[in-house]
Scaffold this motif. Sequence first.
Motif, PDB file in Angstrom:
ATOM      1  N   ILE A  78       0.803  -1.208   0.133  1.00 25.08           N
ATOM      2  CA  ILE A  78      -0.134  -0.013   0.096  1.00 25.08           C
ATOM      3  C   ILE A  78       0.767   1.166  -0.033  1.00 25.08           C
ATOM      4  CG2 ILE A  78      -1.606   1.390   1.285  1.00 25.08           C
ATOM      5  CD1 ILE A  78      -2.741  -1.450   2.174  1.00 25.08           C
ATOM      6  N   LEU A  79       1.975   1.372   0.757  1.00 19.88           N
ATOM      7  CA  LEU A  79       2.785   2.325   0.770  1.00 19.88           C
ATOM      8  C   LEU A  79       3.612   2.530  -0.656  1.00 19.88           C
ATOM      9  CD1 LEU A  79       4.340   4.437   2.304  1.00 19.88           C
ATOM     10  CD2 LEU A  79       6.042   2.811   2.920  1.00 19.88           C
ATOM     11  N   ILE A  80       3.892   1.737  -1.088  1.00 19.38           N
ATOM     12  CA  ILE A  80       4.615   1.624  -2.556  1.00 19.38           C
ATOM     13  C   ILE A  80       3.588   2.272  -3.615  1.00 19.38           C
ATOM     14  CG2 ILE A  80       5.573   0.292  -4.361  1.00 19.38           C
ATOM     15  CD1 ILE A  80       6.562  -1.621  -2.201  1.00 19.38           C
ATOM     16  N   LEU A  81       2.296   1.640  -3.516  1.00 19.61           N
ATOM     17  CA  LEU A  81       1.435   2.152  -4.378  1.00 19.61           C
ATOM     18  C   LEU A  81       1.224   3.561  -4.225  1.00 19.61           C
ATOM     19  CD1 LEU A  81      -1.569  -0.412  -4.478  1.00 19.61           C
ATOM     20  CD2 LEU A  81      -0.021   0.177  -6.356  1.00 19.61           C
ATOM     21  N   GLY A  82       1.035   3.888  -2.886  1.00 15.70           N
ATOM     22  CA  GLY A  82       0.910   5.759  -2.722  1.00 15.70           C
ATOM     23  C   GLY A  82       2.309   6.476  -3.202  1.00 15.70           C
ATOM     24  N   VAL A  83       3.059   5.939  -3.053  1.00 16.99           N
ATOM     25  CA  VAL A  83       4.500   6.498  -3.611  1.00 16.99           C
ATOM     26  C   VAL A  83       4.250   6.744  -5.047  1.00 16.99           C
ATOM     27  CG1 VAL A  83       6.803   6.507  -3.767  1.00 16.99           C
ATOM     28  CG2 VAL A  83       5.883   6.433  -1.691  1.00 16.99           C
ATOM     29  N   GLN A  84       3.977   5.330  -5.864  1.00 15.31           N
ATOM     30  CA  GLN A  84       4.052   5.525  -7.227  1.00 15.31           C
ATOM     31  C   GLN A  84       3.063   6.358  -7.602  1.00 15.31           C
ATOM     32  OE1 GLN A  84       3.018   1.379  -8.094  1.00 15.31           O
ATOM     33  NE2 GLN A  84       5.089   0.881  -8.392  1.00 15.31           N
ATOM     34  N   PHE A  85       1.721   6.547  -6.984  1.00 19.27           N
ATOM     35  CA  PHE A  85       1.002   7.450  -7.443  1.00 19.27           C
ATOM     36  C   PHE A  85       1.164   8.853  -7.568  1.00 19.27           C
ATOM     37  CE2 PHE A  85      -2.034   3.768  -7.693  1.00 19.27           C
ATOM     38  CZ  PHE A  85      -2.616   4.044  -8.867  1.00 19.27           C
ATOM     39  N   LEU A  86       1.887   9.275  -6.152  1.00 19.23           N
ATOM     40  CA  LEU A  86       2.459  10.411  -5.879  1.00 19.23           C
ATOM     41  C   LEU A  86       3.483  11.094  -7.030  1.00 19.23           C
ATOM     42  CD1 LEU A  86       2.867  10.609  -1.906  1.00 19.23           C
ATOM     43  CD2 LEU A  86       0.969  11.952  -3.356  1.00 19.23           C
ATOM     44  N   ILE A  87       4.317  10.131  -7.247  1.00 16.86           N
ATOM     45  CA  ILE A  87       5.387  10.560  -8.304  1.00 16.86           C
ATOM     46  C   ILE A  87       4.611  10.409  -9.568  1.00 16.86           C
ATOM     47  CG2 ILE A  87       7.122   9.486  -9.643  1.00 16.86           C
ATOM     48  CD1 ILE A  87       8.062   8.224  -7.030  1.00 16.86           C
ATOM     49  N   TRP A  88       3.833   9.856  -9.831  1.00 16.16           N
ATOM     50  CA  TRP A  88       3.049   9.920 -11.144  1.00 16.16           C
ATOM     51  C   TRP A  88       2.238  11.328 -11.304  1.00 16.16           C
ATOM     52  CZ3 TRP A  88      -2.541   9.351 -12.736  1.00 16.16           C
ATOM     53  CH2 TRP A  88      -2.599   9.071 -13.913  1.00 16.16           C
ATOM     54  N   ILE A  89       1.657  11.808 -10.349  1.00 15.05           N
ATOM     55  CA  ILE A  89       0.874  12.841 -10.180  1.00 15.05           C
ATOM     56  C   ILE A  89       1.752  14.145 -10.328  1.00 15.05           C
ATOM     57  CG2 ILE A  89      -0.700  14.360  -8.596  1.00 15.05           C
ATOM     58  CD1 ILE A  89      -1.934  11.704  -7.660  1.00 15.05           C
ATOM     59  N   PHE A  90       3.016  13.998  -9.651  1.00  5.31           N
ATOM     60  CA  PHE A  90       3.851  15.111  -9.550  1.00  5.31           C
ATOM     61  C   PHE A  90       4.431  15.302 -10.987  1.00  5.31           C
ATOM     62  CE2 PHE A  90       8.443  16.221  -9.404  1.00  5.31           C
ATOM     63  CZ  PHE A  90       8.335  17.350  -9.102  1.00  5.31           C
ATOM     64  N   TYR A  91       4.690  14.213 -11.690  1.00  6.74           N
ATOM     65  CA  TYR A  91       5.341  14.331 -13.188  1.00  6.74           C
ATOM     66  C   TYR A  91       4.094  14.669 -14.030  1.00  6.74           C
ATOM     67  CZ  TYR A  91       9.969  12.753 -12.248  1.00  6.74           C
ATOM     68  OH  TYR A  91      11.196  12.459 -11.784  1.00  6.74           O
ATOM     69  N   ILE A  92       2.869  14.320 -14.044  1.00  3.08           N
ATOM     70  CA  ILE A  92       1.736  14.724 -14.784  1.00  3.08           C
ATOM     71  C   ILE A  92       1.658  16.265 -14.494  1.00  3.08           C
ATOM     72  CG2 ILE A  92      -0.748  14.828 -14.866  1.00  3.08           C
ATOM     73  CD1 ILE A  92       0.041  12.045 -16.029  1.00  3.08           C
ATOM     74  N   ASN A  93       1.536  16.753 -13.432  1.00  7.04           N
ATOM     75  CA  ASN A  93       1.403  18.119 -12.996  1.00  7.04           C
ATOM     76  C   ASN A  93       2.640  19.002 -13.509  1.00  7.04           C
ATOM     77  OD1 ASN A  93      -1.140  17.971 -12.068  1.00  7.04           O
ATOM     78  ND2 ASN A  93      -0.288  17.557  -9.932  1.00  7.04           N
ATOM     79  N   ARG A  94       3.887  18.567 -13.395  1.00  4.66           N
ATOM     80  CA  ARG A  94       4.954  19.300 -14.163  1.00  4.66           C
ATOM     81  C   ARG A  94       4.780  19.313 -15.691  1.00  4.66           C
ATOM     82  NH1 ARG A  94      10.454  17.415 -12.342  1.00  4.66           N
ATOM     83  NH2 ARG A  94      11.025  19.260 -13.647  1.00  4.66           N
TER      84      ARG A  94
END
Length: 182
Positions: A162-178
């Motif tokens: 669950i922690l890894i999924l959360g980090v994966q989605f946060l990184i993905w959102i960060f790159y999408i927003n950039r």
Amino acid sequence: VLFVIFMFFNIRMRSVTVDQAILFIWLLFYCLSLIWTPNIGQASLYIGTIIIMSSIAILCGNCYFSKNFVDTIVAFYKWCSISLAFLGVFYSEPISVDNTVRMVLTIGGVQPDPNNLVALYTIGSGLALCSLQKDSKHKVINLLGLFLCVYSILITGSRSGILILGVQFLIWIFYINRGTGV
């Protein structure tokens, strides 16, 4: 094992880097620790995997890989992981009689450790998530693969998953927003 053999024959000898030397020293120490381990059966389950992973890391520093080769290997990892998650959806059983909440892929009565299994599932979820941004032709397939991996991770009940999924989605959102893409 085949990948290690492939790299061994394609190696271009250069000087050994500090990282490679440290990894090799750690590998030797790990192998020597088998002398004083109280549970040699448990240690023997991991020693082969650790030797292969260390060999890959050391050999990768001395090999050249084309972009197409790396893309092929990454796609192979993604689809192997998603296929494993697909099996996990349909062939998971409770980890024990006492713990019926945590479901683990069971084939032929053999169950892997849930956290080790989650590590394999998260390869697929991370790579499918990246492919959603990069691969516009196969968005539905990548989305389906992502959902299979996420569901398989969740049914294992692994907190690290669950922690890894959360980090994966946060990184993905960060790159999408950039706006740079993943």
